[in-house]
Scaffold this motif. Structure first.
Motif, mmCIF file in Angstrom:
data_model
loop_
_atom_site.group_PDB
_atom_site.id
_atom_site.type_symbol
_atom_site.label_atom_id
_atom_site.label_comp_id
_atom_site.label_asym_id
_atom_site.label_seq_id
_atom_site.Cartn_x
_atom_site.Cartn_y
_atom_site.Cartn_z
ATOM 1 N N ARG A 112 31.781 78.672 9.502
ATOM 2 C CA ARG A 112 31.595 80.010 9.251
ATOM 3 C C ARG A 112 31.184 80.724 7.931
ATOM 4 N N GLY A 113 31.844 80.340 6.970
ATOM 5 C CA GLY A 113 31.470 80.885 5.518
ATOM 6 C C GLY A 113 29.971 80.303 5.059
ATOM 7 N N THR A 114 29.825 79.052 5.383
ATOM 8 C CA THR A 114 28.427 78.602 5.290
ATOM 9 C C THR A 114 27.364 79.249 6.019
ATOM 10 N N ALA A 115 27.518 79.468 7.231
ATOM 11 C CA ALA A 115 26.779 79.972 8.139
ATOM 12 C C ALA A 115 26.501 81.822 7.543
ATOM 13 N N ILE A 116 27.590 82.263 7.352
ATOM 14 C CA ILE A 116 27.487 83.509 6.674
ATOM 15 C C ILE A 116 26.644 83.493 5.369
ATOM 16 N N PRO B 202 23.489 68.683 4.969
ATOM 17 C CA PRO B 202 24.759 69.648 4.687
ATOM 18 C C PRO B 202 25.961 69.336 5.625
ATOM 19 N N ILE B 203 25.540 69.335 6.808
ATOM 20 C CA ILE B 203 26.837 69.125 7.695
ATOM 21 C C ILE B 203 27.515 67.818 7.560
ATOM 22 N N THR B 204 26.995 67.039 6.806
ATOM 23 C CA THR B 204 27.730 65.729 6.490
ATOM 24 C C THR B 204 28.710 66.103 5.546
ATOM 25 N N ALA B 205 27.926 66.631 4.391
ATOM 26 C CA ALA B 205 28.920 67.264 3.321
ATOM 27 C C ALA B 205 30.062 67.941 3.726
ATOM 28 N N ARG C 187 32.973 69.002 1.235
ATOM 29 C CA ARG C 187 32.303 69.672 0.055
ATOM 30 C C ARG C 187 31.513 70.819 0.232
ATOM 31 N N LYS C 188 32.558 71.757 0.748
ATOM 32 C CA LYS C 188 31.998 73.279 1.248
ATOM 33 C C LYS C 188 31.563 74.026 -0.157
ATOM 34 N N SER C 189 32.026 73.773 -1.125
ATOM 35 C CA SER C 189 31.429 74.629 -2.485
ATOM 36 C C SER C 189 30.137 74.261 -2.700
ATOM 37 N N VAL D 8 24.333 75.535 -2.874
ATOM 38 C CA VAL D 8 23.034 75.168 -2.637
ATOM 39 C C VAL D 8 22.372 76.249 -1.615
ATOM 40 N N ALA D 9 23.058 76.608 -0.570
ATOM 41 C CA ALA D 9 22.452 77.607 0.324
ATOM 42 C C ALA D 9 22.413 78.840 -0.264
#
Length: 116
Positions: free
Chosen positions: A65-69, A96-99, A104-106, A111-112
């Motif tokens: 969710r946070g990544t999608a935002i 990125p999904i593998t990370a 490795r969300k941070s 990068v995003a």
């Protein structure tokens, strides 16, 4: 549903009825999860479908969710966000999904944020 790239993370695609069954939620709740970016879906080939890799243990990946935002804030459509998440990202070294699946969300979000 993603570009014809052999390096893209392989995944099955789940429809809304599939998600209702897997998540044990109502159809309206599943649609709300999509609206709130808890899950990302694509309509490229008919009905809304979500990459199965976005679920872990029968639940949405918590860091999605946070990544999608962040990606939406960078101007990505849901389709573009899905493509980016599933394709290899040189600055991360993997898709990125593998990370994200590796915790490795941070790094993924950092990068995003540079993609805007």
């Amino acid at each position: 549903m993603t570009a014809e790239n052999p390096d893209v993370v392989p995944t099955d695609w789940l429809t809304i009825p599939d998600l209702v069954e897997i998540l044990g939620e109502t159809q309206s709740r599943v649609r709300r999860l999509l609206d709130e970016r808890v899950l990302l879906g694509s309509r490229r080939e008919g009905p809304v479908k979500v990459p199965a890799v976005f679920l872990v243990g029968g639940q949405p990946l918590s860091s999605l969710r946070g990544t999608a935002i962040v990606l939406a804030d960078a101007g990505f459509s849901d389709d573009e966000a899905i493509d980016w998440l599933l394709a290899p990202e040189p600055t991360i070294g993997v898709a990125p999904i593998t990370a994200l699946l590796a915790g490795r969300k941070s790094e993924v979000r950092r990068v995003a944020q540079t993609l805007a």
